[in-house]
Design an enzyme around this catalytic site. Structure first.
Site, PDB file in Angstrom:
ATOM      1  N   ASP A  90      16.867   6.585  -0.760  1.00 11.13           N
ATOM      2  CA  ASP A  90      17.452   6.610   0.574  1.00 11.13           C
ATOM      3  C   ASP A  90      16.360   6.753   1.624  1.00 11.13           C
ATOM      4  O   ASP A  90      15.304   7.324   1.378  1.00 11.13           O
ATOM      5  CB  ASP A  90      18.504   7.713   0.712  1.00 11.13           C
ATOM      6  CG  ASP A  90      18.165   8.968  -0.075  1.00 11.13           C
ATOM      7  OD1 ASP A  90      17.033   9.090  -0.583  1.00 11.13           O
ATOM      8  OD2 ASP A  90      19.031   9.847  -0.189  1.00 11.13           O
ATOM      9  N   GLU A 107      22.708  10.033   4.842  1.00 14.84           N
ATOM     10  CA  GLU A 107      23.149  11.281   5.463  1.00 14.84           C
ATOM     11  C   GLU A 107      24.489  11.133   6.182  1.00 14.84           C
ATOM     12  O   GLU A 107      25.233  12.110   6.324  1.00 14.84           O
ATOM     13  CB  GLU A 107      22.090  11.779   6.451  1.00 14.84           C
ATOM     14  CG  GLU A 107      20.755  12.147   5.817  1.00 14.84           C
ATOM     15  CD  GLU A 107      20.831  13.383   4.955  1.00 14.84           C
ATOM     16  OE1 GLU A 107      21.887  14.064   4.936  1.00 14.84           O
ATOM     17  OE2 GLU A 107      19.833  13.688   4.277  1.00 14.84           O
TER      18      GLU A 107
END
Length: 384
Positions: free
Chosen positions: A73, A132
């Site tokens: 990520d 997130e």
């Protein structure tokens, strides 16, 4: 192959340019710049027009049995950095406070090795935006990230943690991360004068009754061995002390270790809301948003193979870990594609999501070695 010194410099450069979910343009450009420096004989890239900061890199295998995915990520958090590092964030109010800069660096280290040493199986590295928030993994999957030559048979990912010593690998069979669901509840009744409660429908009392009854879901509906969490952190109602509130708004979160458990909690919330609505002659509207934040339920077969290799490798320090109630959108991907997520220890350097988080960079080389070690063994196996 990128050296440890080069990887540390890459991590520090990434650390200086944190960007929020779906805004990772500079990060994506820097990743492309690093990848362009690698040998290109086995590499091909893929982007997604509707998710422009997503980047996939395929490594052609020499005699593939399967295609193995690896996800890193790339987004950051709206946290003001307070580390005083020379390479601290250059973007005011933003920080890689969850260690995604380290996640990307480990992935680049693995990719650099296989750009020079052609793997037996095909590999697909997925540099994923919006972990997130905004469910980047789900968005990418639904937009066809893993189709055609980029379709993967299994997928892996790591998450760093300050709760383990630097370089230590942690994993477990079963759930590693809980799934999460955002909950909003609106109570619509009738306001009135505090002196005449019989003429109103008090939504503060209704909300209080709802909150109290919801506490029984975990204690009486969820298997105590499995556990779960319902937390309401925000309640908004009323305007002044002597006016009965005709409306109330409640916000909270659900955490569960399996998708089945989350769906059970969702159903019970809605049932209780319906009952409260009848009891207080009010409208009680429950809004649930899970997106891609499903539980990270590790595939039993692949996870057992991963753990066995970590335990067998004399250069790897391994520890079985407990499930965490924090969320991770890798849970959506792992529900569609068999795979495993594991922890990479980064030492006690501040809590995740804190302004002082500063992972021990010695963990980078350990993470690169652990994944390559596993992939080398996994690619020797013929069964998919």
């Amino acid at each position: 192959m990128l050296t440890e010194k080069e990887l540390i410099q890459i991590r520090r450069q990434l650390h200086q340019i944190p960007e929020l979910a779906l805004q990772e343009k500079q990060t994506c450009s820097y990743l492309k710049e690093i990848i362009a420096r690698l040998p290109q004989s086995y590499l091909s890239l893929k982007t997604l027009p509707q998710l422009p900061t997503a980047l996939l890199v395929r490594v052609q295998g020499r005699k593939p049995h399967r295609t193995i995915g690896y996800r890193a990520d790339i987004d950051a958090l709206p946290v003001k950095e307070e580390t005083d590092l020379e390479f601290a964030s250059q973007h005011e109010g933003l920080m890689h406070a969850c260690g995604h800069d380290l996640h990307m660096t480990v992935a680049l280290g693995i990719l650099s090795y296989y750009s020079e040493h052609q793997p037996q199986d095909n590999l697909v590295f997925f540099f994923q935006p919006a972990e997130e928030s905004e469910s980047g993994g789900q968005q990418a999957y639904e937009q066809g990230a893993f189709t055609g030559e980029f379709q993967v048979d299994e997928i892996y990912a790591l998450h760093d943690t300050p709760q383990l010593p630097a370089g230590l690998i942690g994993c477990r069979l079963g759930t590693l991360f809980a799934g999460t669901t955002e909950v909003d509840v609106d109570f619509l009744g009738q306001g009135g004068h505090a002196a005449y409660p019989q003429r109103a429908k008090d939504m503060i009392v209704a909300a209080a009754a709802f909150i109290e009854q919801v506490q029984t879901i975990i204690s009486r509906n969820v298997d105590p061995i499995e556990g779960g969490v319902i937390t309401f952190g925000k309640l908004r109602a009323g305007t002044i002390r002597n006016v009965i509130a005709g409306e109330a708004h409640l916000e909270g979160t659900i955490r569960g270790l399996t998708q089945k458990m989350i769906e059970l909690i969702d159903t019970r919330l809605q049932t209780i809301a319906a009952g409260i609505g009848q009891s207080f002659e009010a409208q009680v509207q429950v809004h649930l948003r899970q997106g891609g934040y499903w539980p990270v339920e590790n595939n039993p077969r692949l996870t057992q193979k991963f753990i066995q290799q970590m335990q067998a490798d004399p250069q790897v320090k391994y520890q079985e870990t407990q499930p965490a109630m924090t969320g991770e959108d890798f849970g959506y991907l792992i529900a569609q594609i068999p795979g495993t997520m594991f922890w990479l220890g980064v030492g006690e350097t501040g809590a995740l999501h804190s302004s002082t988080f500063n992972p021990d960079e010695r963990a980078i080389e350990a993470g690169v070695h652990a994944v390559i070690s596993y992939l080398q063994i996994r690619m020797q196996e013929e069964e998919i």
